[in-house]
Design an enzyme around this catalytic site. Structure first.
Site, PDB file in Angstrom:
ATOM      1  N   SER A  92      47.140 -58.835  24.768  1.00  0.00           N
ATOM      2  CA  SER A  92      48.232 -58.987  25.717  1.00  0.00           C
ATOM      3  C   SER A  92      49.065 -57.716  25.680  1.00  0.00           C
ATOM      4  O   SER A  92      49.220 -57.098  24.626  1.00  0.00           O
ATOM      5  CB  SER A  92      49.079 -60.192  25.317  1.00  0.00           C
ATOM      6  OG  SER A  92      50.375 -60.071  25.859  1.00  0.00           O
ATOM      7  N   GLU A 144      37.020 -67.007  30.677  1.00  0.00           N
ATOM      8  CA  GLU A 144      37.973 -67.384  31.741  1.00  0.00           C
ATOM      9  C   GLU A 144      37.513 -66.842  33.095  1.00  0.00           C
ATOM     10  O   GLU A 144      37.607 -67.519  34.119  1.00  0.00           O
ATOM     11  CB  GLU A 144      39.382 -66.869  31.419  1.00  0.00           C
ATOM     12  CG  GLU A 144      40.051 -67.705  30.326  1.00  0.00           C
ATOM     13  CD  GLU A 144      41.387 -67.132  29.860  1.00  0.00           C
ATOM     14  OE1 GLU A 144      41.918 -66.205  30.501  1.00  0.00           O
ATOM     15  OE2 GLU A 144      41.888 -67.615  28.828  1.00  0.00           O
ATOM     16  N   LYS A 203      48.018 -61.676  20.453  1.00  0.00           N
ATOM     17  CA  LYS A 203      47.057 -62.390  21.302  1.00  0.00           C
ATOM     18  C   LYS A 203      45.660 -61.780  21.282  1.00  0.00           C
ATOM     19  O   LYS A 203      45.474 -60.585  21.275  1.00  0.00           O
ATOM     20  CB  LYS A 203      47.545 -62.415  22.761  1.00  0.00           C
ATOM     21  CG  LYS A 203      48.803 -63.175  22.997  1.00  0.00           C
ATOM     22  CD  LYS A 203      48.656 -64.665  22.726  1.00  0.00           C
ATOM     23  CE  LYS A 203      47.830 -65.372  23.763  1.00  0.00           C
ATOM     24  NZ  LYS A 203      48.537 -65.486  25.034  1.00  0.00           N
ATOM     25  N   HIS A 236      36.539 -87.981  26.613  1.00  0.00           N
ATOM     26  CA  HIS A 236      37.946 -87.942  27.035  1.00  0.00           C
ATOM     27  C   HIS A 236      38.753 -86.923  26.228  1.00  0.00           C
ATOM     28  O   HIS A 236      39.953 -87.084  26.060  1.00  0.00           O
ATOM     29  CB  HIS A 236      38.608 -89.320  26.902  1.00  0.00           C
ATOM     30  CG  HIS A 236      37.777 -90.436  27.441  1.00  0.00           C
ATOM     31  ND1 HIS A 236      37.775 -90.795  28.772  1.00  0.00           N
ATOM     32  CD2 HIS A 236      36.887 -91.245  26.827  1.00  0.00           C
ATOM     33  CE1 HIS A 236      36.933 -91.794  28.953  1.00  0.00           C
ATOM     34  NE2 HIS A 236      36.372 -92.090  27.794  1.00  0.00           N
TER      35      HIS A 236
END
Ligand code: ARG
Length: 479
Positions: A287, A300, A293, A166
């Protein structure tokens, strides 16, 4: 690819004899497949040569014709390899393009090649040949990916990290053990592709359009020459079903699903909030606005491309579901999803093996997270059980100890023996069963080492699993 944009009034299409008018430009483009099926050219030529040789062996084609076909095909193969071959939209697909060129090169012998054959069994043969080679490439790449997983798992066979359920800290595991879970998934993916390959490797040629050929053909010898294990046993099935391609896409969707799950974890582990790992810069991008970043673009995209592969599976299932026997042009739509699935899987596996191999693990980040979730509470309960307390009582006693630790803002493992005993007093029989051994049991290393069975997370069990895996793969360390 060159295309002729003006349809000639007396169309030169191979099948145009019974037609009074040429197809419109739009219909020509709509029905053509040469844009994408030209990538099966090598398989098409191999299939044609095997067919021609069989025709010659059976006395259906003369030796001279066969020699001319072999010569012509060899020139065509060279032209394609050099990039000189003129793919022509007017000739619809890879099959007719090659046949047309053959006829231009060798004349009547070229016109005899299509004896006892149809594009229906031809295309089914080409796809199966192409897919078989593609599966072999994928199988090799899965092994490389597995080898990289094993290398990193070995280096971190004893590196503790929190195991989650979880997405909450559950129990300590080692990072090596965690990676071996993905090794097992890859092992089943390998089995699925291997199994799929068995059913791909049946020869459709000889089925002709749908009813078989009226010549004394010898299908077994064609199968042997092309490396097929068997001939398809029913001509109508042979030209129509694409279940083997659907199976392939299903195996691919599962493989991608596994890599997508790992990607999701990598993205999570790499978040500065979690900080369990870092990826090499070459798999990340920055970024354009936020200078700080470092984004995990590759995982992804793997997660994103999984959607695309799942979509291809659905496309092929839907393509097939309404088709009556035997061949229908619908089947021409099988290729783009199939090719894209294969390309995506192959690129993803290549990139993944490299990415995993270069992962930088941050054991300190893992330790910090482990020290925050009472990860060894189950070990304390197990300890009491081993001292004779029924498990339900032990569970209750430890739950209270967790509550006591929480109240003090500490992890359970930070309580000393006296504090633990005090915390357990609510449950009769618990406190007096605690001794020094409990402190070892609830240490991270104690918890890990206690699970030394096959499939457990103990460092020794992880190392044994890695040795077994390398034996199975037949590879040495670092291979
Ligand atoms: N390009 C076609 C395909 O991909 C080849 C088979 C065409 N057969 C036919 N009867 N039109 O399926």
């Amino acid at each position: 690819m060159t295309t002729q944009n003006t349809p000639s009034p007396e169309s030169t299409k191979t099948w145009s004899g019974r037609f009074n008018e040429p197809v419109s430009e739009l219909v020509k483009r709509y029905t053509a497949s040469v844009f994408f099926d030209h990538r099966m050219a090598a398989q098409d030529i191999r299939g044609s040569l095997a067919h021609a040789r069989m025709l010659a062996r059976q006395g259906i084609l003369s030796g001279d014709d066969l020699a001319a076909i072999e010569r012509g095909m060899s020139q065509i193969a060279d032209e394609i390899a050099r990039g000189d071959f003129q793919w022509n939209l007017d000739d619809e697909d890879v099959h007719l393009n090659i046949e047309k060129r053959l006829i231009a090169l060798i004349g009547d012998a070229g016109k005899r090649l299509h004896t006892g054959r149809s594009r229906n069994d031809q295309v089914a043969t080409d796809i199966r040949l192409w897919l078989r080679e593609t599966i072999d490439d994928i199988l090799e790449l899965i092994i490389v990916f597995q080898c990289r997983l094993l290398d990193v798992a070995e280096a971190h066979a004893a590196t503790p990290m929190p195991g989650f359920t979880h997405l909450q800290v559950a129990q300590p595991v080692t990072f090596g053990h965690h990676l071996l879970a993905y090794y097992e998934m890859a092992r089943r993916d390998f089995e699925r592709f291997t199994d799929c390959r068995r059913r791909v490797n049946h020869l459709p040629l000889g089925a002709a359009a749908l009813a078989g050929a009226s010549y004394p053909i010898d299908r077994e010898s064609v199968a042997a020459e092309l490396g097929f294990d068997e001939v398809c046993r029913n001509s109508m099935d042979a030209v129509s079903d694409r279940d083997f391609a659907i199976e392939f896409c299903a195996a691919a969707a599962l493989l991608m699903t596994h890599l997508s799950r790992l990607s999701e974890e990598i993205i999570f582990w790499m978040s500065p909030r979690v900080s369990f790992i870092d990826l090499a810069d070459r798999f990340c991008t920055g970024s354009s606005i936020m200078p700080q970043k470092k984004n995990p673009d590759v995982p992804e995209l793997v997660r994103g491309k999984t959607g695309r592969v799942n979509g291809h599976l659905m496309a092929l299932l839907t393509l097939m579901k309404g088709q009556p026997l035997a061949y229908n042009k619908d089947n021409q739509e099988d290729k783009e999803p199939l090719f894209d699935t294969a390309d995506t899987v192959i690129d993803t596996l290549r990139i993944y093996a490299d990415m995993i191999g270069g992962i930088r693990v941050k054991p300190d980040g893992m330790r910090v997270a482990l020290a925050q979730g009472h990860a060894t509470a189950t070990d304390l309960a197990d300890y009491l059980v081993k001292k004779g307390l029924p498990f339900r009582d032990a569970h209750e006693a430890v739950a209270r100890a967790v509550r006591a630790a929480e109240e003090r803002g500490l992890d359970l493992s930070r309580l000393n023996l006296g504090e633990l005993r005090t915390a357990l007093t609510h449950v009769p029989g618990a406190a007096e069963r605690l001794d020094e051994g409990a402190l070892t049991a609830i240490s991270i290393e104690g918890s890990l080492c206690a699970r030394a069975h096959i499939g457990g997370t103990a460092p020794d069990a992880v190392r044994a699993a890695i040795t077994r895996a390398r034996d199975e793969l037949g590879v040495q360390k670092g291979a």
